[in-house]
Design a protein around this motif. Structure first.
Motif, mmCIF file in Angstrom:
data_model
loop_
_atom_site.group_PDB
_atom_site.id
_atom_site.type_symbol
_atom_site.label_atom_id
_atom_site.label_comp_id
_atom_site.label_asym_id
_atom_site.label_seq_id
_atom_site.Cartn_x
_atom_site.Cartn_y
_atom_site.Cartn_z
ATOM 1 N N ILE A 74 -25.059 -58.838 -22.846
ATOM 2 C CA ILE A 74 -24.663 -58.934 -21.439
ATOM 3 C C ILE A 74 -25.532 -59.906 -20.657
ATOM 4 O O ILE A 74 -26.756 -59.884 -20.760
ATOM 5 N N TYR A 75 -24.852 -60.729 -19.874
ATOM 6 C CA TYR A 75 -25.575 -61.647 -18.991
ATOM 7 C C TYR A 75 -24.883 -61.694 -17.628
ATOM 8 O O TYR A 75 -23.664 -61.810 -17.549
ATOM 9 N N PHE A 76 -25.676 -61.591 -16.585
ATOM 10 C CA PHE A 76 -25.169 -61.704 -15.221
ATOM 11 C C PHE A 76 -25.489 -63.104 -14.684
ATOM 12 O O PHE A 76 -26.631 -63.564 -14.780
ATOM 13 N N GLY A 77 -24.510 -63.755 -14.102
ATOM 14 C CA GLY A 77 -24.731 -65.074 -13.522
ATOM 15 C C GLY A 77 -23.523 -65.447 -12.681
ATOM 16 O O GLY A 77 -22.797 -64.580 -12.203
ATOM 17 N N TYR A 78 -23.285 -66.752 -12.512
ATOM 18 C CA TYR A 78 -22.110 -67.174 -11.735
ATOM 19 C C TYR A 78 -21.678 -68.567 -12.150
ATOM 20 O O TYR A 78 -22.487 -69.381 -12.592
ATOM 21 N N THR A 79 -20.394 -68.819 -12.030
ATOM 22 C CA THR A 79 -19.842 -70.050 -12.608
ATOM 23 C C THR A 79 -20.260 -71.308 -11.844
ATOM 24 O O THR A 79 -20.222 -72.397 -12.400
ATOM 25 N N ILE A 111 -21.004 -61.417 -16.578
ATOM 26 C CA ILE A 111 -20.632 -60.691 -15.360
ATOM 27 C C ILE A 111 -21.099 -61.496 -14.153
ATOM 28 O O ILE A 111 -22.282 -61.834 -14.042
ATOM 29 N N THR A 112 -20.175 -61.820 -13.261
ATOM 30 C CA THR A 112 -20.556 -62.647 -12.114
ATOM 31 C C THR A 112 -21.319 -61.841 -11.070
ATOM 32 O O THR A 112 -21.060 -60.642 -10.869
#
Ligand code: NI
Length: 206
Positions: A74-79, A111-112
């Motif tokens: 799992i990684y949280f970030g944003y496009t 996951i954004t």
């Protein structure tokens, strides 16, 4: 011992005991779990992870139960992230390539933390650039806040320096490996290379 001295001694002892309790509480809870938004940056965070309800790149509402039986990476970030997120997703992609067939036992999740811009369509388009084991999850602001809280992920909107409507997201950059029932196994801090991440995956994914 005078009465006054005795009182001083008793109060001092009480203070020492109280400090001990506070210190023990901090040790048990850890720095990332003090409820002050401090991001998790260290290892051994057994309390990382939990339930979430989000929307995948095909518009389906999903919870961890939908991925039961798979290890979760799992990684949280944003496009719209200019550098860190695409680099990290590349590392995860390379690590999944290295572990080969074992990747079939893994569900990678991006996951954004920027749901305002990361629509389902945007997530679907973006995740196509990375490993096919990835799903890309977005949701309402509350959905994302709850998921980020469960995984001790910090994020914050940062206004653009040029005063335009563009903005960046300040966020923690940590990859989590969870077991087949979404229990924390290990994390990979930012800067972990593909070989090291692959070795970590090999160690836990059976
Ligand atoms: Ni980023």
């Amino acid at each position: 011992m005078t009465g006054r001295t005795r009182l001083t001694v008793i109060l001092s002892l009480a203070a020492i005991v109280l400090l001990g309790v506070v210190a023990a509480d901090m040790v048990l809870r850890g720095p990332g779990q003090m409820g002050d938004g401090t991001p998790v940056r260290s290892s051994g965070q057994a309390l990382v992870g939990g339930p979430f309800t989000l929307t995948d790149q095909d518009g389906r509402r999903v919870t961890p139960a939908d991925y039961r039986g798979k290890y979760l990476l799992i990684y949280f970030g944003y496009t719209f992230c200019p550098d860190v997120c695409p680099a990290e997703l590349q590392v995860m992609t390379a690590a999944l390539d290295i572990v080969g067939d074992k990747a079939e036992k893994i569900q990678a999740l991006f996951i954004t933390i920027d749901p305002a811009r990361d629509t389902v369509a945007q997530m679907k388009d973006y995740i196509g650039n990375f490993h096919k084991r990835f799903a890309a999850l977005t949701g309402s602001a509350d959905d994302i806040a709850n998921a980020a809280k469960a995984y001790r992920v910090y994020y914050k909107k940062v206004a653009a320096e040029d005063g335009s409507n563009d903005y960046l997201m300040d966020h923690s950059s940590i990859v989590y490996l969870m077991d087949r029932s979404n229990k924390f196994l290990v994390h990979f801090p930012y800067g972990t290379g593909p070989e090291k991440m692959a070795a970590g995956i090999e160690k836990f994914v059976k």
